[in-house]
Design a protein around this motif. Structure first.
Motif, PDB file in Angstrom:
ATOM      1  N   ALA A   1       0.865  -1.195   0.000  1.00  0.00           N
ATOM      2  CA  ALA A   1       0.000   0.000   0.000  1.00  0.00           C
ATOM      3  C   ALA A   1       0.891   1.231   0.000  1.00  0.00           C
ATOM      4  O   ALA A   1       1.732   1.382   0.896  1.00  0.00           O
ATOM      5  N   GLY A   2       0.725   2.051  -0.992  1.00  0.00           N
ATOM      6  CA  GLY A   2       1.444   3.319  -1.047  1.00  0.00           C
ATOM      7  C   GLY A   2       2.948   3.178  -0.924  1.00  0.00           C
ATOM      8  O   GLY A   2       3.594   3.955  -0.210  1.00  0.00           O
ATOM      9  N   GLY A   3       3.496   2.182  -1.558  1.00  0.00           N
ATOM     10  CA  GLY A   3       4.944   2.020  -1.528  1.00  0.00           C
ATOM     11  C   GLY A   3       5.453   1.217  -0.351  1.00  0.00           C
ATOM     12  O   GLY A   3       6.626   0.833  -0.313  1.00  0.00           O
ATOM     13  N   GLU A   4       4.595   0.963   0.622  1.00  0.00           N
ATOM     14  CA  GLU A   4       5.018   0.124   1.755  1.00  0.00           C
ATOM     15  C   GLU A   4       4.642  -1.333   1.472  1.00  0.00           C
ATOM     16  O   GLU A   4       3.511  -1.620   1.062  1.00  0.00           O
ATOM     17  N   THR A   5       5.591  -2.211   1.694  1.00  0.00           N
ATOM     18  CA  THR A   5       5.330  -3.640   1.510  1.00  0.00           C
ATOM     19  C   THR A   5       5.588  -4.364   2.823  1.00  0.00           C
ATOM     20  O   THR A   5       6.621  -4.161   3.450  1.00  0.00           O
ATOM     21  N   GLN A   6       4.634  -5.169   3.232  1.00  0.00           N
ATOM     22  CA  GLN A   6       4.783  -5.946   4.467  1.00  0.00           C
ATOM     23  C   GLN A   6       4.445  -7.402   4.175  1.00  0.00           C
ATOM     24  O   GLN A   6       3.431  -7.692   3.540  1.00  0.00           O
ATOM     25  N   PRO A   7       5.311  -8.300   4.650  1.00  0.00           N
ATOM     26  CA  PRO A   7       4.976  -9.714   4.474  1.00  0.00           C
ATOM     27  C   PRO A   7       4.083 -10.223   5.607  1.00  0.00           C
ATOM     28  O   PRO A   7       4.128  -9.698   6.712  1.00  0.00           O
ATOM     29  N   LYS A   8       3.284 -11.215   5.314  1.00  0.00           N
ATOM     30  CA  LYS A   8       2.529 -11.935   6.357  1.00  0.00           C
ATOM     31  C   LYS A   8       2.861 -13.417   6.213  1.00  0.00           C
ATOM     32  O   LYS A   8       2.619 -14.018   5.169  1.00  0.00           O
ATOM     33  N   GLU A   9       3.446 -13.946   7.282  1.00  0.00           N
ATOM     34  CA  GLU A   9       3.842 -15.355   7.232  1.00  0.00           C
ATOM     35  C   GLU A   9       2.640 -16.256   7.484  1.00  0.00           C
ATOM     36  O   GLU A   9       1.763 -15.938   8.289  1.00  0.00           O
ATOM     37  N   ILE A  10       2.649 -17.391   6.809  1.00  0.00           N
ATOM     38  CA  ILE A  10       1.664 -18.425   7.128  1.00  0.00           C
ATOM     39  C   ILE A  10       2.393 -19.763   7.194  1.00  0.00           C
ATOM     40  O   ILE A  10       3.371 -19.985   6.477  1.00  0.00           O
ATOM     41  N   VAL A  11       1.913 -20.591   8.081  1.00  0.00           N
ATOM     42  CA  VAL A  11       2.554 -21.879   8.325  1.00  0.00           C
ATOM     43  C   VAL A  11       1.543 -22.964   7.993  1.00  0.00           C
ATOM     44  O   VAL A  11       0.460 -23.010   8.574  1.00  0.00           O
ATOM     45  N   VAL A  12       1.911 -23.820   7.055  1.00  0.00           N
ATOM     46  CA  VAL A  12       0.980 -24.852   6.579  1.00  0.00           C
ATOM     47  C   VAL A  12       1.608 -26.224   6.810  1.00  0.00           C
ATOM     48  O   VAL A  12       2.787 -26.426   6.500  1.00  0.00           O
ATOM     49  N   GLY A  13       0.846 -27.116   7.334  1.00  0.00           N
ATOM     50  CA  GLY A  13       1.372 -28.468   7.528  1.00  0.00           C
ATOM     51  C   GLY A  13       0.730 -29.142   8.711  1.00  0.00           C
ATOM     52  O   GLY A  13      -0.266 -28.654   9.254  1.00  0.00           O
ATOM     53  N   GLU A  14       1.259 -30.261   9.097  1.00  0.00           N
ATOM     54  CA  GLU A  14       0.685 -31.047  10.179  1.00  0.00           C
ATOM     55  C   GLU A  14       1.542 -31.020  11.429  1.00  0.00           C
ATOM     56  O   GLU A  14       1.055 -31.301  12.514  1.00  0.00           O
ATOM     57  N   GLU A  15       2.820 -30.745  11.293  1.00  0.00           N
ATOM     58  CA  GLU A  15       3.722 -30.807  12.436  1.00  0.00           C
ATOM     59  C   GLU A  15       3.507 -29.586  13.338  1.00  0.00           C
ATOM     60  O   GLU A  15       3.655 -28.447  12.895  1.00  0.00           O
ATOM     61  N   PRO A  16       3.174 -29.796  14.604  1.00  0.00           N
ATOM     62  CA  PRO A  16       2.952 -28.647  15.486  1.00  0.00           C
ATOM     63  C   PRO A  16       4.215 -27.797  15.627  1.00  0.00           C
ATOM     64  O   PRO A  16       5.327 -28.325  15.695  1.00  0.00           O
ATOM     65  N   ARG A  17       4.045 -26.520  15.639  1.00  0.00           N
ATOM     66  CA  ARG A  17       5.157 -25.586  15.826  1.00  0.00           C
ATOM     67  C   ARG A  17       4.596 -24.215  16.158  1.00  0.00           C
ATOM     68  O   ARG A  17       3.380 -24.054  16.296  1.00  0.00           O
ATOM     69  N   LYS A  18       5.524 -23.264  16.261  1.00  0.00           N
ATOM     70  CA  LYS A  18       5.103 -21.902  16.557  1.00  0.00           C
ATOM     71  C   LYS A  18       4.339 -21.358  15.353  1.00  0.00           C
ATOM     72  O   LYS A  18       4.816 -21.455  14.222  1.00  0.00           O
TER      73      LYS A  18
END
Lengths: 272, 680
Positions: free
Chosen positions: A184-201
């Motif tokens: 948005a307006g020149g600012e870029t932010q990533p959003k992480e997503i975690v996909v899978g079966e193994e429990p983790r943070k």
């Protein structure tokens, strides 16, 4: 906020889950007890132990007066007032320890939540990506765009709402850790997503300001970002027989740490 | 299947570390291996032997054909009347209606002449204390299931058989039991009815009368004042606000707990954000949402949330806004009222399946009848119901072990025969077009063969059962009744009026029992229910005029006239059965005096069923509810298939019940009538 989160996360990423995230119950049993002990030690160090003991003794004396002299109305009223005053004094002695304690207790709690409250999103699952623009942002929802990795399919959206939110319905196609890029307006932010079966943070929300302290699973948004929050919800992890979810961990943590503290108070010579 | 396996796997995975210790402790206490084969029963509501035989011959039902050829296949005698609640109660208890007491969907209250639910008769209102506008109950009864008799699962469980019953009709409210039983047909939605959908629309021209849904005419607002309407607001009704209702008061429209619903429309694209309570969904035109959980607060501050679940369907966003919301189902995760035994069985299923339809008849036939749905919409909604049914069958099969007894109910064939018969008679391709076809002729090319498809779906399910159960398992497929076209609707009360048995006040020709239009001092007989006819008997009905000594002669007279009744050259009533002659058991005295067995093509009108007297005696059935089975039992037998040879012919529903018990060597409870279908 980010520096603080980075330090605490670096520490807890090392010491949490010694047997892996699958064994959630280990951390959820050990850390409330550790927190109870730490709380006792801090409490002993920063509180006025003599004053607390004196206030408690006087409260008991006032209670006894109420019982013994119950025929004397004025005496009862006087003792009650004195008892209430001693109660206030007791509460006053606890303010400083509580202020000091709230920091380490919150750190432990939010780290437990970040590590155990959620499961990774299952492959094939459908979730909402929700972006909220910061109040006063000079950009409109129409100005926000997103780039999705190949492993994430957009099923519907965006829906741009008049109150500054943007939603996409997305489906996880493959296991792994991915990032969605929001612009948005020149600012870029990533959003992480975690996909899978193994429990983790599991990172759930990126946010900014003080609220970011509660979400150490992911980098905080920089102060002044046009984004207020970026959220991809994750499924709540079933921790049964312990209570599940953020609220469940919160409840369990306080109950277990309080019980541990209460049981160990005499051994550690602490007057509560 | 994969999703289910993953979900079960995840549950197990999470549970393993925490329960390892417990497992070690209990390892030596496990169930002894069963020493006999188990039974798996597929209860297929409405499967018709004529249609099934034709499709087997055409090679469209290979698993049924294989089972019929290697085991046994024959017609199965249904109940009288052949109505689902009656027939399934007969199956569940092994008794005729005189034993279990369920004679119809509704029956008359002899004190008031009003129709009341046969399954859950109303209870006397209790007392309550009013505190700050809330009525806190002090005394009162909860509605109970009126069915008598012992359901087959109880003696099986007592004998140590692991029983699981999925979606059994006529078991709401569930009768007390320790067996795992999920209630099916008859289970209400959150509003307490059999399914009230909501329809949010900007199209005022769609206003039609007597719709069975909650129609909300909405007007999009422009919340950000940019000149483009962006927001639509409405409400979803949940359960009656019982803590605010004085005891005994019937809830009015404003007496229900509600949840606000907001639809945010994207300014450019045809996509909408649905926000209902704390749940959200992003939907494009033509899409259905997943289940969304809603909390209805019976007390302030969220102290008593009642959870319901709902699905939305975005029919159209522009130019008209049209969104459908399913009836709010009772949430299986936290059921506001019992829908299973034990009461946590529903939540156990939720843990493994996620949310699922809990409403007794989940296919929204009302929306199709009301023409809110077209056939495409309806087909999409039925597909969601089928997904649930498939997932539940997968689960039942996953849990089934040798020696177990499992029953799984499938509803689709019944409801699709009701709704799709108008597009082509599946029993007789040369039959005259259904009167309701004219309005939907355009749908024939796309949906004319849907019914066959639903039969084929059940064949695939049977194939899955045969493949996955242990080899020596006894597999039984049974239906409660068959099907026939419903082309002419019969107003029995109008016929009674025209023949002088029912008299309206003030010389009127039309009216309603409920609104006091009937002159009971001159009325000898009346109809309430789909097949029931009652005499107005002295000492039994509140204002009875027929002396008990005169009932036999009167019934014979009315029965003869009914059987002689002609619609052109067609017989309307195949047989008028005397209740006293066809029923036996503890509750035979509650039976209708006559059970009207309509001939093929004929059936009771909704109006007459609820006690309304209209002008004509018979008229074309123009409703999309175009197939029927509420006729004479002889014309709508069900089917019976087993993977073993059957002993003889002529079995009926109680025989299947008896077989479930005799297979395990369990004595039949008192009053159960059947015989083992495998005995020579």
């Amino acid at each position: 906020m980010q520096t603080f989160n980075s330090i605490t996360s670096a520490i807890f990423d090392v010491i949490l889950a010694p047997f892996g995230h699958r064994w959630a119950w280990f951390d959820l049993l050990v850390w409330p007890i550790v927190a109870g002990v730490v709380a006792l030690v801090i409490y002993k160090a920063v509180s006025n132990q003599k004053g607390i003991a004196d206030a408690k003794r006087k409260i008991m004396v006032n209670l006894l007066e109420v019982v013994l002299y119950r025929e004397n109305v004025l005496g009862v009223l006087g003792s009650t007032a004195k008892g209430l005053a001693q109660n206030l004094r007791y509460i006053g002695y606890n303010v400083l320890p509580m202020i000091v304690l709230i920091v380490p207790m919150t750190i432990i709690l939010v780290q437990l939540v970040a590590n155990y409250a959620y499961d990774p999103i299952a492959r094939g699952d459908v979730r909402l990506l929700e972006v909220t623009l910061a109040p006063g942002a000079s950009f409109q929802p129409r100005d926000v765009s997103a780039q999705f990795p190949d492993q994430v399919a957009v099923q519907a959206g965006p829906v741009r709402t008049p109150d500054g939110r943007i939603f996409w319905r997305i489906q996880m196609l493959e296991d792994g850790d991915f990032a969605i890029q929001l612009n948005a307006g020149g600012e870029t932010q990533p959003k992480e997503i975690v996909v899978g079966e193994e429990p983790r943070k599991v990172p759930v929300m990126r946010t900014q300001g003080w609220e970011a302290l509660l979400y150490p699973g992911e980098t905080a948004l920089p102060s002044g970002s046009v984004f207020e929050t970026i959220v991809v919800s994750a499924p709540e992890r079933d921790l049964s027989p312990l209570p599940s979810g953020e609220g469940g961990i919160l409840l369990w943590f306080f109950v277990a740490s309080l019980v541990a503290g209460f049981l160990l108070r005499k051994r550690l010579g602490v007057t509560l | 299947m994969n999703a289910l396996a993953r979900r079960i796997g995840r549950r197990l995975r999470n549970a393993v570390p925490a329960t390892l210790f417990a497992l070690v402790l209990t390892a030596s206490c496990g169930k002894a291996p069963p020493d006999q084969p188990g039974i798996f029963v597929l209860g297929v509501d409405g499967m018709d032997p004529v249609i099934l035989s034709r499709l087997m011959e055409e090679g469209k039902m290979p698993n049924f054909k294989k089972m019929a050829e290697s085991g046994g296949y024959q017609d199965l005698g249904t109940a009288n009347p052949p109505q689902s609640p009656v027939a399934w109660s007969t199956f569940v208890t092994g008794r005729n209606p005189g034993g279990h007491g369920i004679y119809d969907f509704v029956h008359r209250d002899p004190k008031t002449y009003l129709p009341i639910s046969s399954a859950t008769p109303p209870v006397e209102p209790g007392t309550a204390i009013e505190v700050f506008g809330y009525y806190l109950p002090v005394s009162g009864e909860a509605p109970t299931n009126a069915r008598s008799g012992v359901p087959f699962w109880d003696p099986l469980l007592a004998a140590g058989v692991d029983v699981e019953v999925f979606r059994i009709p006529g078991n709401y409210p569930p009768t007390p039991s320790d067996a795992k039983v999920l209630s099916g047909m008859g289970t209400v939605d959150m509003r307490g009815g059999y399914g009230t959908y909501s329809w949010f629309t900007t199209d005022a021209s769609q206003g039609r009368e007597n719709l069975k849904g909650d129609i909300q005419l909405v007007s999009p607002s422009d919340d950000d004042l940019d000149g483009t309407p962006d927001t639509v607001r409405g409400t979803l009704k949940g359960p009656p606000d019982l803590l605010r209702l004085p005891p005994g008061k019937i809830p009015e429209d404003s007496d229900y707990l509600t949840v606000p619903v907001t639809f945010r429309i994207d300014p450019d694209e045809d996509v909408v954000l649905v926000e209902a309570g704390d749940s959200r969904a992003v939907l494009r035109e033509g899409e259905w949402s997943d289940w969304m959980a809603l909390g209805f607060d019976a007390l302030p501050g969220g102290m008593m949330p009642l959870e319901g679940i709902v699905r939305f369907y975005v029919r159209q966003i522009r130019p008209e806004f049209e969104v459908y919301a399913s009836p709010v189902n009772i949430s299986p995760a936290a059921a506001a009222q019992d829908i299973s035994t034990p009461s946590d069985f529903a939540s156990e299923l939720y843990d493994l399946l996620g949310y699922f339809y809990t409403q007794g008849m989940p296919e929204d036939t009302n929306a199709l009848k009301d023409r809110i749905f077209n056939d495409d919409d309806y087909q999409k909604q039925v597909a969601l119901v089928q997904q649930d049914a498939q997932a539940m069958l997968d689960l039942a099969l996953t849990r089934f072990q040798r020696g177990d007894m499992t029953f799984v109910y499938l509803s689709d064939i019944d409801l699709q025969c009701h709704m799709l018969w108008r597009l082509g008679d599946p029993k007789d391709p040369h039959a005259d077009p259904h009167p309701a076809l004219a309005a939907d002729a355009h749908a024939v090319s796309e949906h004319g063969d849907d019914l066959v498809g639903y039969y084929e779906d059940v064949d695939v399910m049977l194939g899955e059962v045969l493949e996955r159960v242990p080899e020596d398992t006894l597999v039984v497929v049974m239906s409660d009744h068959g099907f026939q076209p419903f082309t002419r609707k019969v107003h029995l009360n109008s016929w009674l009026r025209d023949n002088g048995y029912l008299v309206l006040k003030d010389g009127k020709k039309t009216g309603q029992i409920a609104t006091g239009d009937v002159d009971w001092s001159k009325t000898k007989a009346f109809g309430i229910g789909f097949n029931a006819l009652y005499l107005n008997v002295q000492g039994r009905e509140a204002e009875g005029i027929v002396p008990p000594s005169g009932t036999d002669a009167l019934l014979e007279e009315i029965g003869d006239k009914l059987e002689a009744w002609r619609d052109g050259d067609r017989q309307v009533v195949r047989k008028a059965h005397r209740g006293s002659q066809i029923y036996s058991g503890d509750r035979a005295a509650e039976a209708p005096d006559l059970v009207v067995g309509y001939d093929i093509g004929y059936g009771a009108s909704d109006e007459s069923t609820l006690g309304e007297i209209v002008e004509p005696e018979i008229e074309d059935n123009l409703s999309r509810w175009s197939g029927n089975h509420l006729m004479d039992p002889e014309v709508v037998p069900g089917v019976l298939l087993a993977n073993r040879k059957l002993g003889r012919t002529g079995y009926s529903l109680p025989d299947v019940t008896a077989t479930l018990l005799t297979h395990y060597g369990v004595p039949l409870p008192e009053g159960m009538e059947g015989k083992d279908i495998f005995a020579p």
